[in-house]
Design a protein around this motif. Structure first.
Motif, short mmCIF file in Angstrom:
data_model
loop_
_atom_site.label_atom_id
_atom_site.label_comp_id
_atom_site.label_asym_id
_atom_site.label_seq_id
_atom_site.Cartn_x
_atom_site.Cartn_y
_atom_site.Cartn_z
N ASN A 23 0.83 -1.21 0.00
CA ASN A 23 0.00 0.00 0.00
C ASN A 23 0.86 1.25 0.00
O ASN A 23 0.50 2.25 -0.62
N ALA A 24 1.98 1.23 0.68
CA ALA A 24 2.86 2.40 0.70
C ALA A 24 3.42 2.68 -0.68
O ALA A 24 3.54 3.83 -1.09
N SER A 25 3.75 1.63 -1.42
CA SER A 25 4.29 1.87 -2.76
C SER A 25 3.22 2.43 -3.69
O SER A 25 3.51 3.21 -4.58
N GLU A 26 1.97 2.03 -3.52
CA GLU A 26 0.89 2.58 -4.34
C GLU A 26 0.59 4.02 -3.97
O GLU A 26 0.23 4.82 -4.81
N ALA A 27 0.74 4.37 -2.69
CA ALA A 27 0.40 5.70 -2.23
C ALA A 27 1.55 6.68 -2.41
O ALA A 27 1.44 7.83 -2.02
N ALA A 28 2.65 6.23 -2.99
CA ALA A 28 3.82 7.08 -3.12
C ALA A 28 3.61 8.23 -4.10
O ALA A 28 4.35 9.18 -4.10
N CYS A 29 2.59 8.15 -4.95
CA CYS A 29 2.33 9.20 -5.93
C CYS A 29 1.08 9.98 -5.50
O CYS A 29 -0.02 9.45 -5.54
N THR A 30 1.30 11.22 -5.12
CA THR A 30 0.18 12.09 -4.73
C THR A 30 0.17 13.29 -5.66
O THR A 30 1.07 14.12 -5.62
N LEU A 31 -0.85 13.37 -6.50
CA LEU A 31 -0.97 14.46 -7.46
C LEU A 31 -1.50 15.71 -6.76
O LEU A 31 -2.20 15.62 -5.75
N PRO A 32 -1.19 16.89 -7.32
CA PRO A 32 -1.74 18.12 -6.75
C PRO A 32 -3.25 18.17 -6.93
O PRO A 32 -3.81 17.49 -7.79
N TRP A 33 -3.89 18.98 -6.14
CA TRP A 33 -5.31 19.29 -6.32
C TRP A 33 -5.38 20.66 -6.98
O TRP A 33 -4.68 21.59 -6.57
N PRO A 34 -6.22 20.82 -7.97
CA PRO A 34 -6.36 22.14 -8.60
C PRO A 34 -6.83 23.18 -7.58
O PRO A 34 -7.67 22.89 -6.72
N ASP A 35 -6.27 24.35 -7.68
CA ASP A 35 -6.70 25.53 -6.91
C ASP A 35 -6.49 25.41 -5.40
O ASP A 35 -7.12 26.13 -4.63
N THR A 36 -5.64 24.52 -4.96
CA THR A 36 -5.39 24.42 -3.52
C THR A 36 -4.06 23.72 -3.28
O THR A 36 -3.56 22.99 -4.13
N TYR A 37 -3.50 23.92 -2.10
CA TYR A 37 -2.29 23.22 -1.70
C TYR A 37 -2.69 21.90 -1.07
O TYR A 37 -3.60 21.85 -0.25
N ARG A 38 -2.04 20.84 -1.45
CA ARG A 38 -2.32 19.51 -0.91
C ARG A 38 -1.07 19.00 -0.22
O ARG A 38 -0.08 18.68 -0.88
N PRO A 39 -1.09 18.94 1.11
CA PRO A 39 0.10 18.43 1.83
C PRO A 39 0.46 17.03 1.35
O PRO A 39 -0.41 16.21 1.08
N PRO A 124 3.21 34.00 -21.08
CA PRO A 124 4.59 33.55 -21.26
C PRO A 124 5.64 34.49 -20.66
O PRO A 124 6.77 34.08 -20.43
N ASP A 125 5.27 35.75 -20.42
CA ASP A 125 6.24 36.69 -19.83
C ASP A 125 6.38 36.53 -18.32
O ASP A 125 7.34 37.03 -17.74
N ASP A 126 5.43 35.87 -17.67
CA ASP A 126 5.53 35.63 -16.22
C ASP A 126 6.58 34.57 -15.97
O ASP A 126 6.60 33.52 -16.62
N ARG A 127 7.46 34.83 -15.04
CA ARG A 127 8.52 33.89 -14.70
C ARG A 127 8.37 33.45 -13.25
O ARG A 127 8.22 34.28 -12.36
N PRO A 128 8.44 32.16 -13.01
CA PRO A 128 8.29 31.66 -11.64
C PRO A 128 9.53 31.90 -10.81
O PRO A 128 10.62 32.10 -11.35
N PRO A 129 9.37 31.83 -9.48
CA PRO A 129 10.55 31.92 -8.61
C PRO A 129 11.39 30.66 -8.77
O PRO A 129 10.90 29.62 -9.25
N PRO A 130 12.66 30.70 -8.39
CA PRO A 130 13.52 29.53 -8.55
C PRO A 130 12.98 28.25 -7.89
O PRO A 130 13.20 27.15 -8.40
N SER A 131 12.24 28.40 -6.82
CA SER A 131 11.72 27.22 -6.12
C SER A 131 10.73 26.42 -6.98
O SER A 131 10.56 25.23 -6.78
N TYR A 132 10.09 27.08 -7.94
CA TYR A 132 9.13 26.40 -8.81
C TYR A 132 9.78 25.29 -9.62
O TYR A 132 9.17 24.31 -9.96
N TRP A 133 11.07 25.45 -9.91
CA TRP A 133 11.79 24.49 -10.73
C TRP A 133 12.21 23.25 -9.95
O TRP A 133 12.60 22.26 -10.52
N LYS A 134 12.16 23.33 -8.63
CA LYS A 134 12.75 22.25 -7.83
C LYS A 134 11.73 21.32 -7.21
O LYS A 134 11.76 20.13 -7.41
N ARG A 135 10.86 21.85 -6.38
CA ARG A 135 9.96 21.00 -5.61
C ARG A 135 8.58 21.60 -5.59
O ARG A 135 8.39 22.78 -5.84
N TYR A 136 7.60 20.76 -5.24
CA TYR A 136 6.24 21.23 -5.13
C TYR A 136 6.05 21.99 -3.84
O TYR A 136 6.62 21.72 -2.83
#
Length: 136
Positions: A23-39, A124-136
């Protein structure tokens, strides 16, 4: 058949451990939820600039080169600021990140399919902060 309680207990503990690990290996993938932060959201598999768009795939220019990705079957992508749009409206130059199906890269060399596709902004002119490239 004469089985000791110790043997039964050990067998049950082993069974529970194996079940929890599967079960832990199946739960290892947690996708984001649209419009909210998902811990506990998994980190994206790829982040880059959209350089080509077709009806079934996109190419991202990543820090490690070019990555082709199959588009989500929903035909929808999301923005980091909230909201969604049809893949038909995806523009070149947007910064995007993708989570693959089951968060796994196909082992057979096939093009990975995105389960969830997010762009930083529809501009396309909006640029994310450096953290966007690394982790969720």
């Amino acid at each position: 058949m004469n089985v000791s309680w110790t043997t039964i207990t050990r067998s049950l503990v082993l069974l529970v451990l194996c079940w929890n690990m599967s079960n832990a290996s199946e739960a290892a993938c947690t996708l984001p939820w649209p419009d909210t932060y998902r811990p506990g959201t998994s980190n994206p598999n790829v982040v880059g600039k959209v350089i080509t768009v077709s009806n079934a795939q996109i190419d991202l220019q990543t820090r490690n080169g070019r990555q082709r990705i199959g588009l989500p079957p929903s035909g929808v992508y999301y923005t980091a600021f909230g909201g969604d749009d049809r893949i038909d409206n995806l523009k070149l130059g947007l910064i995007a990140r993708a989570w693959y199906v089951d968060c796994k890269v196909p082992k057979d060399g096939a093009v990975p399919k995105a389960a969830y596709l997010e762009v930083y902004s529809n501009d396309p002119d909006d640029r994310p902060p450096p953290s966007y490239w690394k982790r969720y």
